[in-house]
Design a protein around this motif. Structure first.
Motif, PDB file in Angstrom:
ATOM      1  N   HIS A 164       0.854  -1.194   0.045  1.00  0.00           N
ATOM      2  CA  HIS A 164       0.384   0.219  -0.192  1.00  0.00           C
ATOM      3  C   HIS A 164       0.777   1.600   0.529  1.00  0.00           C
ATOM      4  N   VAL A 165       2.127   0.759   0.333  1.00  0.00           N
ATOM      5  CA  VAL A 165       3.197   2.542   0.050  1.00  0.00           C
ATOM      6  C   VAL A 165       2.298   3.342   1.262  1.00  0.00           C
ATOM      7  N   PRO A 166       1.432   3.353   2.572  1.00  0.00           N
ATOM      8  CA  PRO A 166       1.107   4.400   3.567  1.00  0.00           C
ATOM      9  C   PRO A 166       1.937   5.521   3.634  1.00  0.00           C
ATOM     10  N   ALA A 174      10.614   5.927   1.667  1.00  0.00           N
ATOM     11  CA  ALA A 174      10.091   6.998   2.157  1.00  0.00           C
ATOM     12  C   ALA A 174       8.925   7.809   2.714  1.00  0.00           C
ATOM     13  N   VAL A 175       8.689   6.084   3.395  1.00  0.00           N
ATOM     14  CA  VAL A 175       7.151   5.768   4.769  1.00  0.00           C
ATOM     15  C   VAL A 175       7.595   6.778   5.871  1.00  0.00           C
ATOM     16  N   SER A 176       6.542   8.040   6.294  1.00  0.00           N
ATOM     17  CA  SER A 176       7.236   8.525   7.284  1.00  0.00           C
ATOM     18  C   SER A 176       6.589   7.309   8.827  1.00  0.00           C
ATOM     19  N   VAL A 177       7.808   7.541   9.770  1.00  0.00           N
ATOM     20  CA  VAL A 177       7.104   6.267  10.938  1.00  0.00           C
ATOM     21  C   VAL A 177       7.211   7.420  12.306  1.00  0.00           C
ATOM     22  N   ILE A 178       6.059   6.939  13.177  1.00  0.00           N
ATOM     23  CA  ILE A 178       5.680   7.717  14.439  1.00  0.00           C
ATOM     24  C   ILE A 178       6.002   6.435  15.397  1.00  0.00           C
TER      25      ILE A 178
END
Length: 329
Positions: free
Chosen positions: A67-69, A98-102
Motif C-alpha cells: 500500500h505504501v502508506p 520514504a514512508v514516515s514512521v511514528i
C-alpha cells in the motif's frame, strides 16, 4: 471544560487542514499487536486518512510494500519483530523508504528514543493514548508529508508536458534497477525520440512544436496503466519509459500501443521522411534481475538501440533482451 475546548480546537484545525489539502487521500498503517490499541487509534484517526492495520512486524512490512502508506504508527514491542527491526527493513527498501514512521510505545526511554530517531523515525507517541496529542501529532505529520509531496511534485514535473522530468527519471531509474536486482525480475527501459522534430519546429514553429510534445506526453498517460509504469521527458523531443516487472511480449505490446496512440492523434508532419504524420522511434532494453547492471549502463544501451532504430529508417522499435539483439518490431 478545558478538555472539551481542546477537542473542539483540534477538530477545527483538522477540518481546516483537510480543506486545505483538497481531495488528496492519505493512508496510515497502524501496527500494533494489541487489538484494543488498534481500535482506539482507528477511532481517533479514521476521519483524517484511510486506515490500514497490521498486527505484527511481518504483516507490517508486507502491507507497507503493498500500500505504501504516507504514515506508519509502529509499535516498538511486538512478539515477532520489534518496531526497530521493522523500520530497518522499511527504510532499506526503495519502495517504502520514504514512508514516515511514528513509534508508539509504553516505555519512555531516552536510549530507545535516540535509537528510533537514528533509524529514521519522525516522532514518538506514548501509551496510554491521549486523544488530543495523538490527533495533533498525526495531523502535523500528515500535513508535512502533504507539503513535501507537493514540493517534490513541482520539482520533478516537466513544465511543458506535465509529466516527470529528467531529475525524477534519474531517481526512479536508480530505484527500479535496484529493485529489479533484489526481486530477480525483468525491467524494461526505453528511450523514445520524436522523428524529424527539428524539421517540425523549423516549418511549423516552436509553438506548434510545444503543442505536439504535449500530445506525445499524453500518449504515455493513455497507454501506461500499472502504478509503477513510468514516463519522463528526457530532454528536447526525447522521452524515457520504465516498465518494472515486465517481459518481452508485454513490453512490445506497450511500445506498439504507444506508437499507435501517437498515430491515432494524426499530427500532420509534411516534412517528415517516414510519414505524413508525426512518428516516434524507440530503443529499448529488457534487463534481467540476474544481470549486474548499473543505471548508467541501462540508459546507455537504450540510447545505442535508439540510434540503431534511427539508422534503420525510424518509426520503429529496436529492443535488446538480456544483451542479445532482437529484430526490429
Amino acid at each position: 471544560m478545558n478538555e472539551k475546548l481542546n477537542h473542539e480546537a483540534t477538530e477545527s484545525s483538522t477540518k481546516r487542514m483537510i480543506k486545505n489539502m483538497g481531495d488528496i487521500e492519505q493512508k496510515i498503517l497502524i501496527v500494533d499487536d494489541e487489538k484494543a490499541n488498534r481500535k482506539v487509534l482507528k477511532e481517533l484517526l479514521q476521519d483524517q486518512a484511510t486506515i490500514i492495520f497490521a498486527k505484527n512486524g511481518e504483516q507490517a512490512i508486507e502491507l507497507a510494500k503493498k500500500h505504501v502508506p504516507d504514515l506508519m504508527l509502529l509499535d516498538v514491542i511486538m512478539p515477532d519483530k520489534s518496531g526497530f527491526e521493522v523500520i530497518e527493513e522499511i527504510k532499506n527498501d526503495p519502495v517504502t523508504m520514504a514512508v514516515s514512521v511514528i513509534f508508539i510505545t509504553g516505555l519512555a526511554n531516552s536510549d530507545d528514543e535516540e535509537r528510533g530517531f537514528d533509524l529514521g523515525g519522525c516522532d514518538y507517541i506514548y501509551k496510554p493514548f491521549k486523544a488530543n496529542i495523538v490527533i495533533a501529532r498525526v495531523l502535523m505529520h500528515l500535513e508535512l508529508i502533504y507539503q513535501r509531496k507537493m514540493l517534490d511534485s513541482i520539482a520533478h514535473i516537466d513544465a511543458l508536458t506535465g509529466i516527470s522530468n529528467r531529475r525524477k527519471m534519474d531517481a526512479v531509474l536508480v530505484d527500479e534497477v535496484a529493485a529489479n536486482k533484489r526481486d530477480k525480475k525483468q525491467l524494461l527501459v526505453a528511450i523514445i525520440d520524436v522523428d524529424f522534430f527539428k524539421q517540425y519546429n523549423d516549418n511549423y514553429g516552436h509553438g506548434a512544436g510545444d503543442i505536439a510534445l504535449k500530445k506525445v506526453a499524453a500518449t504515455f498517460r493513455e497507454v501506461l496503466k500499472r502504478p509503477r509504469d513510468f514516463a519522463a521527458r528526457y530532454g528536447g523531443e526525447e522521452f524515457v519509459m520504465i516498465l518494472p516487472d515486465s517481459n518481452l511480449d508485454g513490453a512490445k505490446l506497450v511500445m506498439n500501443n504507444l506508437m499507435q496512440a501517437l498515430a491515432d492523434k494524426a499530427i500532420i508532419h509534411e516534412h517528415s521522411q517516414v510519414s505524413r504524420y508525426l512518428t516516434m522511434s524507440i530503443g529499448a532494453v529488457l534487463i534481467d534481475g540476474e544481470q549486474s547492471t548499473s543505471p548508467e549502463q541501462v540508459i546507455g544501451i537504450a540510447d545505442r538501440l535508439l540510434y540503431q532504430a534511427k539508422r534503420q529508417g525510424r518509426n520503429q522499435i529496436v529492443v535488446e533482451t538480456f544483451f542479445k539483439t532482437q529484430a526490429a518490431v
